[in-house]
Design an enzyme around this catalytic site. Structure first.
Site, PDB file in Angstrom:
ATOM      1  N   THR A  61       0.850  -1.184   0.000  1.00  0.00           N
ATOM      2  CA  THR A  61       0.000   0.000   0.000  1.00  0.00           C
ATOM      3  C   THR A  61       0.883   1.230   0.000  1.00  0.00           C
ATOM      4  O   THR A  61       1.807   1.340   0.810  1.00  0.00           O
ATOM      5  CB  THR A  61      -0.944   0.040   1.221  1.00  0.00           C
ATOM      6  OG1 THR A  61      -1.520   1.346   1.330  1.00  0.00           O
ATOM      7  CG2 THR A  61      -0.221  -0.288   2.513  1.00  0.00           C
ATOM      8  N   ASP A 108       0.142   4.083   0.965  1.00  0.00           N
ATOM      9  CA  ASP A 108      -0.059   4.870   2.178  1.00  0.00           C
ATOM     10  C   ASP A 108       0.988   4.538   3.242  1.00  0.00           C
ATOM     11  O   ASP A 108       1.232   5.336   4.147  1.00  0.00           O
ATOM     12  CB  ASP A 108      -1.446   4.621   2.756  1.00  0.00           C
ATOM     13  CG  ASP A 108      -2.554   5.301   1.959  1.00  0.00           C
ATOM     14  OD1 ASP A 108      -2.232   5.904   0.914  1.00  0.00           O
ATOM     15  OD2 ASP A 108      -3.722   5.218   2.361  1.00  0.00           O
ATOM     16  N   ARG A 142      11.513  37.608   1.205  1.00  0.00           N
ATOM     17  CA  ARG A 142      12.941  37.304   1.130  1.00  0.00           C
ATOM     18  C   ARG A 142      13.398  37.064  -0.305  1.00  0.00           C
ATOM     19  O   ARG A 142      14.571  36.831  -0.558  1.00  0.00           O
ATOM     20  CB  ARG A 142      13.276  36.058   1.958  1.00  0.00           C
ATOM     21  CG  ARG A 142      13.116  36.224   3.451  1.00  0.00           C
ATOM     22  CD  ARG A 142      13.818  35.087   4.203  1.00  0.00           C
ATOM     23  NE  ARG A 142      13.386  33.761   3.755  1.00  0.00           N
ATOM     24  CZ  ARG A 142      12.385  33.081   4.310  1.00  0.00           C
ATOM     25  NH1 ARG A 142      11.697  33.617   5.323  1.00  0.00           N
ATOM     26  NH2 ARG A 142      12.057  31.884   3.870  1.00  0.00           N
ATOM     27  N   LYS A 185      11.883  34.664  -2.373  1.00  0.00           N
ATOM     28  CA  LYS A 185      11.597  33.315  -2.844  1.00  0.00           C
ATOM     29  C   LYS A 185      10.469  33.363  -3.858  1.00  0.00           C
ATOM     30  O   LYS A 185       9.389  33.915  -3.569  1.00  0.00           O
ATOM     31  CB  LYS A 185      11.210  32.409  -1.671  1.00  0.00           C
ATOM     32  CG  LYS A 185      11.335  30.930  -1.984  1.00  0.00           C
ATOM     33  CD  LYS A 185      11.391  30.097  -0.709  1.00  0.00           C
ATOM     34  CE  LYS A 185      11.960  28.730  -1.000  1.00  0.00           C
ATOM     35  NZ  LYS A 185      12.106  27.907   0.214  1.00  0.00           N
TER      36      LYS A 185
END
Length: 293
Positions: free
Chosen positions: A95, A97, A181, A183
């Site tokens: 799985t 998950d 900043r 970004k």
């Protein structure tokens, strides 16, 4: 000296009597394929006493003396039902998950992780070019393991998982500061359990994130995470788990799920595998904000 039979469509095929003999030629070359050649389905009938009795009768009629059940928590619950009726069964975790207790990794996780990280790399190119924030929803019905691993590997600015609470206003402020900043992007990886990319909750989350100054877009990776040629590590893991499961059945050791811890193969009680939570990697949780620099 063992005869191997495949059960088509999982427990539905067990109940309906859909079997196929597997030979070295019928499985030759499948190592590179994703998915399952036997196919899968959900079977509500198997959850009933009548359905389980039909399944057992069909197995015995075929001369099948034991079953290897491959899948997630629902499949392990099916294996447990057979065991409780005295029928030899053993589980193999598969799985994306990665929410089964007792094993570090399940089959499917590494390939899904590669798919997600490739998508994050591409989305980051787009986000930087357009100066946008993206909410990327990845699979994880009840678990944030895949989201956390993908977020760290993909250098996401934020990882949101059901195991940890978060403050959307604080997140929007962090995104605003990142933008100030210089970004040019802000990537949020969110487990699907949180429903932050779709529906009413997703709409409210997106509106809150818009206050960061970024234009925000959502991307749901969906079932693209479940396919693709398995990674080399995945092929080795699946081979080891499958061989151990078959060996165990032959020598009369069943009623467990085969897993891996570190480099060692282990056997996990089926009740524990199903009911206990798969722990998050606390070291990864600490690294997540560091990788978002």
């Amino acid at each position: 000296g063992c005869r191997v039979t495949g059960i088509l469509h999982g427990f539905r095929g067990m109940v309906e009597g859909s079997f196929q003999e597997l030979t070295s030629r019928s499985v030759g070359g499948i190592l590179r394929q994703g998915g399952t050649i036997l196919q899968s389905s959900r079977c509500l009938e198997f959850k009933t006493d009548e359905g389980q009795e039909r399944a057992l009768a069909n197995l015995r009629a075929q001369g099948i003396q034991g079953v290897v059940v491959i899948g997630g928590d629902g499949s392990m619950a099916g294996a447990r039902a057979l065991v409780r009726r005295g029928y030899p069964a053993i589980g193999v975790p598969a799985t994306i998950d990665n929410d089964l207790y007792g094993t570090d990794l399940c089959i499917g996780v590494d390939t899904a992780l590669q798919t997600i990280v490739e998508a994050l790399d591409k989305l980051k190119d787009t986000a930087s070019s357009l100066e946008r924030a993206f909410v990327v929803e990845v699979m994880g019905r009840n678990s944030g393991w895949l989201a956390l691993a993908a977020g760290v590997a993909g250098g996401a600015e934020a990882v949101l998982i059901p195991e940890r609470e978060f403050d959307v206003e604080a997140l929007a402020l962090d995104a605003r500061r990142a933008r100030e900043r210089g970004k040019p992007h802000y990537i949020i990886v969110a487990a699907e359990a949180l429903q932050l990319a779709t529906g009413p909750r997703g709409k409210a989350f997106m509106e809150a994130m818009e206050r960061s100054g970024f234009t925000v877009r959502a991307t749901v990776l969906g079932h693209v995470q479940r396919g693709g040629s398995p990674t080399p590590d995945e092929r080795i893991l699946a081979t080891r788990l499958g061989a151990e499961a078959a060996r165990s059945l032959i020598y009369g050791k069943w009623g467990t799920m085969v897993g891996v811890r570190g480099s060692d193969l282990v056997h996990v009680d089926l009740d524990d595998a199903i009911n206990l939570p798969h722990p998050l990697d606390e070291a990864l949780l600490e690294l997540s904000p560091v990788m978002a620099l």
